[in-house]
Each structure stands twice: as structure tokens, then as C-alpha cells.
Design an enzyme around this catalytic site. Sequence first.
Site, PDB file in Angstrom:
ATOM      1  N   ASP A  17     106.331  29.621  75.398  1.00  0.00           N
ATOM      2  CA  ASP A  17     106.740  30.547  76.445  1.00  0.00           C
ATOM      3  C   ASP A  17     106.354  31.958  76.002  1.00  0.00           C
ATOM      4  OD1 ASP A  17     107.892  31.387  78.764  1.00  0.00           O
ATOM      5  OD2 ASP A  17     109.959  31.326  78.010  1.00  0.00           O
ATOM      6  N   MET A  18     105.549  32.639  76.804  1.00  0.00           N
ATOM      7  CA  MET A  18     105.143  33.991  76.441  1.00  0.00           C
ATOM      8  C   MET A  18     106.371  34.914  76.522  1.00  0.00           C
ATOM      9  SD  MET A  18     101.976  33.616  75.738  1.00  0.00           S
ATOM     10  CE  MET A  18     101.359  35.285  75.597  1.00  0.00           C
ATOM     11  N   ASP A 132     103.014  31.721  82.535  1.00  0.00           N
ATOM     12  CA  ASP A 132     103.340  32.144  81.182  1.00  0.00           C
ATOM     13  C   ASP A 132     103.971  31.055  80.318  1.00  0.00           C
ATOM     14  OD1 ASP A 132     105.695  32.025  82.552  1.00  0.00           O
ATOM     15  OD2 ASP A 132     106.501  33.907  81.787  1.00  0.00           O
ATOM     16  N   GLU A 133     103.936  29.794  80.752  1.00  0.00           N
ATOM     17  CA  GLU A 133     104.472  28.760  79.867  1.00  0.00           C
ATOM     18  C   GLU A 133     103.680  27.463  79.967  1.00  0.00           C
ATOM     19  OE1 GLU A 133     108.356  27.009  80.922  1.00  0.00           O
ATOM     20  OE2 GLU A 133     108.471  28.485  82.509  1.00  0.00           O
TER      21      GLU A 133
END
Lengths: 407, 368
Positions: A17-18, A132-133
Site C-alpha cells: 500500500d503506497m 495505490d495498492e
Amino acid sequence: MNEAEPKVPSRWIAHLDMDAFYASVELLRYPELRGKPVVVGGRRAHAPKTLPDGSRRFALLHDYAGRGVITTATYEARAFGVHSGMGLMKAAALAPDAALLPADFDQYRKYSKLFKAAVRAIAPQIENRGIDEIYIDLTDLAPADDMGDAEPHSGIRDIAMRIKSSVHKATGLTCSIGVSPNKLLSKLCSELEKPNGLTIITMADVPGRIWPLPASKINGIGPKASEKLASLGIKTIGELAAGDEVWLKQNFGANYGAWLHRVAHGRDERPVVTHSEPKSISRETTFERDLHARHDREELGKLFTRLCEQLASDLQRKGYAAKTIGVKLRFDDFRIVTRVLTADTWIQDAAGIRHWAGRALKKAPLEQKLRLLGVRAENLCVADALPREDVDQEQHDQLTLGLFKVP
Amino acid sequence: MKLLNIERDTLLKPLQAVSGIVERRHTLPILSNVLLEIADSELNLLATDLEIQVATKASLDKSANAQAITVSARKLQDILRSLPDAATVSLETQESKLVLRAGKSRFNLQMLPAEDFPRLAQGTGEVATVSVAQKNLKRMLQLVQYAMAQQDIRYYLNGLLLLVDANKLTLVATDGHRLACISATLDEKQPRAEAILPRKAVLELVKLLGDTDDVVELQIQQNQVRSHFGSVDLLSKVVDGKFPDFTRVIPSNPPSRFVITRTELQQALQRASILSNEKFRGVRWVLTKDMLRIVCTNAEQEEAEEELEIDYSGEPLDIGFNVTYLLDVLNNLSSDQVECALGDANSSMLITVPGDENFKYVVMPMRI
């Protein structure tokens, strides 16, 4: 636990996860904001202005008037209690001095591609979960000895560290990774040491690391289920795990009850799905002020057409055609209504989307003022796979009458 | 309660006239129904899709009790159609059911309350009234309707412009690539009025108008057009929008022109189009001194060529068209000859009927 868990995990699944993705991308562009509270979610008008001396002036949250919501907040901003999804006006009351930046999705998509490519170079088994994940299946990469007693999983830790540094090298951004025997636990533990975290757990760690967490942390236990669980005296995952399976089934139905029992014990067999097609593509917009279908017909019509055009360009860019077009309305009382229609042909162009969305809209009740309008394309198919005649396509070679040119 | 006894055809004919506009699927269930209203010795029928409303009536042999019911238009029509021609049908109501009997057949149909049946509101604004022989209006509609856009995002093109100016009635249809326009002279001068009649109403009118000299009366209002002919009363909302200024795309005097027998050109194009690209339907016209060569090729590199002798002294020209746009107009005209007038390979072609100023068809070329 009533069953003996295998000592050696059969799979190693990572959830990456960013960290505060949108905001972090913005910080790359505006490094002077580092360490300061920043929220992303404004409109284009909130873009920073460059002053004559080369420095930039940012819009501040307390100057905001409107009804936008936060897309992302930096950890510094989150410290004030603001979070994504919160109205910007409400956030302004909590963190008036936070800088406000407009969302730049083109930029986020670019960084999304960059980080995914960096991961793929090390571990190709990737499941996209959003911009983003991702989930990564590391099973085949884990050194054999790692499956044994070597503590604490040094081989898998090395791989995860390599992924983290490769992502940082490619993007300048940090991410948090959770590694466990399945997707459920990985998703839970990627959050445990955010930001820039790395958490590795096995089934043996479930009672110690997972059971203290609130049950609502589990994806699939929403507000309603949490409320019902709470009313039954269950707040944590551990309390849920202590619940009898038969009792859970009685209270939540056979399927959901059995699932609750399974996830509470950290069991999840879902594979990492590397090839997935999107189920739907949509566009929506919240209005500056509530609009009425009849009184603001012209304005609404323009916005509606614009959404259809954006959706058409999304479809075309991604190479899909759709058979089902839907509309989503949110009324001034936040009630949401959706209507869908299935066409007899594949649709890819703005005119086709506008037509079917227009027909779907006619099915919706329109007496009340609207707050949000969305258009969605479902029943997708890769456009290349269609016979060419089937895709509604502008005939580029046909010249048009000068009906609409300015004389 | 007894409703009426009626010959199959006495009911079927008017029912078919109103049921054409009934949508198969609709969110409002009652819109699938037809309203049957008995008053004295008249049976009034009405159907609507909330955009168009068609009403008609049939005369009954003897007067019956005043009553109104609604029942599925499609089912009633299918039942009547499948009965023997000479059948007599009896209708009676039993609570919420309509019982239809004919010979040894019996059908129980669900009814919905007649008082819930929606009707279009009265139109507003000035009324311009135009009277034309039914067959003339039908012919005019046929000559332009194929050029209407279909499901175009420019919604005002998904219909037909009705324009009344002085003593002239003009109908215009365009999809942005071609435009068809026809005028007729009216007996009396009228105030200027214009309206865009939606596509569905146009197609329904063409279907319902008869080939007779009996008059159709058009009442054009700002938001509604009413067509009254025979016992039919067709009410349609108009498309809310501004039709583009069509006069500026009609070329005034293209320099290169020739006259050709309509069927000769039509048949040559039909043959050549067999080998046109199925998607783009392109056809090449190569004009040289007294010769029109028509060439079609498809994706498989197959080729068709037609040579037509014409009287042509204009500039040599090599120009492409969508053959469908050409066949549309040639199939609908009935004149012996047509005149084609062209500029260059990027300008529109004007197709007219020699000696007839009233019809104009403008088609843009295609780059092949």
C-alpha cells in the site's frame, strides 16, 4: 484455535500500500511542503501560484469555500484528525493552515504505473487493487529454507525490502508492505506499521497481532455488521474468533456467519488474481450547488454530456466497449439512486453513452434536487476482441456538412 | 359488467393505429396499456409513451354504457389478430379483469384503472395551422425522413424540422453528413412557425397517413405538434432545441452538373456496392468528359466498376461517397431523372429533380 495450523505457511502473500499516495506524489512536485499538513482535493483553481521570486504560494484550507471532499491527506494533516472522504469545509475547521492542492489524476496514474512496474520486475505475480495498492504472490520467490524454522523469515523479509527500495528508487515514494500466508492477513498487517512499514506474520501471530484489532478493520465487515457485532458485545477480531460458529450463523445467516468465523481465525484461501478485467468504468461529479433536473436543465445537460465524453475517452483509452450504461444520482438528502440500461450494441463513443445514460436517467425520479451525477459503463469487453462493425465508431473519412461552423 | 360486442376488425383496425407507439418496456406499467373509452355509440382508443399520444375512434352499431378501461395494447392486439377474420368479440369486466370471448376462446386480461391513464398536456403558445392532402404530406415525409439522425448526441437532429413561412411548408432532415429538404406551397399565407418533430412521431405519421386526398391538419405550437387526419389525432411533444440553419449548406450553384436516369444510377450503385467495404460503404465516382465511372473496392481487394454514359462537360473529378447516402435518396425519389451538381472532391453534391425546385438533397463526400 481448534485446528492445528501448519507450521510452514503454504503461501506468502504480500499486500503493498503506497503511503498517502496522492499527497506524496504532490510532495515530489512541491518539496517545500514536506513536513507540513497538506490535503489533496481542491479544484484546478487551487493550484499553487508561482510568485515573481520563484517561490510558490499555496491555497490554504481555511480559505476554502465549497463542497469538495478530501482525496488524501498527508500524515501531518491526519494528525489534526482530517482523513480522506471528509468534507473540505469540515477539514478546514480542524486544520485551517493545511495547504490545499488540486487532484491531478494523470500524474497519479503515471506514478501508479511506475511503482507497479518496479514491483513487477522483482515479483511478477501481481493483483491490482487500485491506483495505490496491490497484492503480490511471493510464494515462488521465498527461499526454501525460509519455509522452515529460520527466524524471523529472513528470506521473505529480504524480498520485501528489495521491493520497497525498488519502489522508492523508481518513484521517490515510500510504501508499506504486509506479508502473511493470505490476502486477508496481509491487508490487515500492511497497515500496522505505516508509513514506510514492513510487517511479516504467520498464522501463529494471529492471536497476538490480529485479534486485538477492531473487527471493522476486516474488509467485508462494514458499518452495519460492526454495529450488529457491537450490539452482541463483539468489538475486536479476537472476540469474534471466540464466538461459536453455530451462534454466528444463527445471528448473521449461514454464509456470512461462516465467513465471519473463518476470517476471525485469519483463514482466507483467495488466490492472487493476476489477470483481471475491470467490471465497470465510471465518472461522477459533485456539483458546486444542488441542481434541479428541470430548473437547471441546461446546466445539468452540459455536465451530463461532459461526463459522457470523459467516460467515452476513458473507455477508448483503456480499450473497452460497454453494453450496459448506468447513471448514479445523489440527492440533496444524500440518498443515492442508480439506474442502468443494457444496449443492444457495444458502446464506446460519447454519443452512445449519452443516449443510453439519458434513457437510464429518465427512469430515475427527478423531483428532488441533485448533489451528484455519475455515469458508469458496465458489461465491459475488450474492444479489439469485437468485430469492427460492432463498435460504434465515428467514420473518420466521411466529411460533414458545415451546419455548425461559425459563418 | 358487459362492455361491448364488436366485430374483430372494427376493434383491431383502430387498435393497430394507436398501439404502434406503445413501448415494449417502460417503467410505468400503464403505458403498455391502451385506454378504451365507450361513450354512446363511439369507442375511443388512446395510447401514449408520454412523448407521443395517438387517439382514434370506432363507431359502434348501437350505443353502450359509458365506461373506460385500460388493458395491455400488445396482448389485446395479438389476441385479436390470431382470431378468425369474421369473429365477433365480446368484452366484459369482472373486477380487475377484462374477459374477452370469441367463439370457444376466452381470455382474462389484467386491467389498470382508466383514471390513472396519463394524457399529454395541452400545448402552449401560438398555433399555426396548416392543411395538406394526406398523400402529399406522406410523400414529403418519405422524401426526407431517411436523412434524420438516429440517437445522435446532437439530439435536435434526431427529428425533422417543420417550417411554415408565408405560404410555404418546408420539411428538413439531416444527420450532419447529408441533408434532405422538401417544400410545398400552401393555399393560404400563415404566420411563421417552426418545430422539430421527434423521429418516432415522424415514422409513426408516415405509417398512419393514408394515400388519399383527404386533408391532414397540422397544428404547430411552440412545444407540441398535433396532426389530425381521418379519425386519428396524433399529438407529439417537439424536440426542445434549435435546428441548425440548413439554408447555408445548400450549395447555390455547383459548377459541374449532369442529368441521369434515376434507375440507371440506382442500379449501377446497387451492383457496385456489393463489393464496397461493409463498414465504410465507400464508392468512388470518376467523372470525365461524358462519362461517369463508379468504382467500389473492399477490404479483400475485390473491385466492381460501372460505366455510365452521361452528358458531362464539367471539370474531370474523382470523388468518394458513402453509397448508402446515395441509395437512400435514389430509392425514395420517384422521378425519371435526377440532376447531380458538384464542386470539387471536398465539397458537397446537390441532388435535385429536373424541373422541380421543391426537393433538395445535399451529401458530403467521403475521402477514400
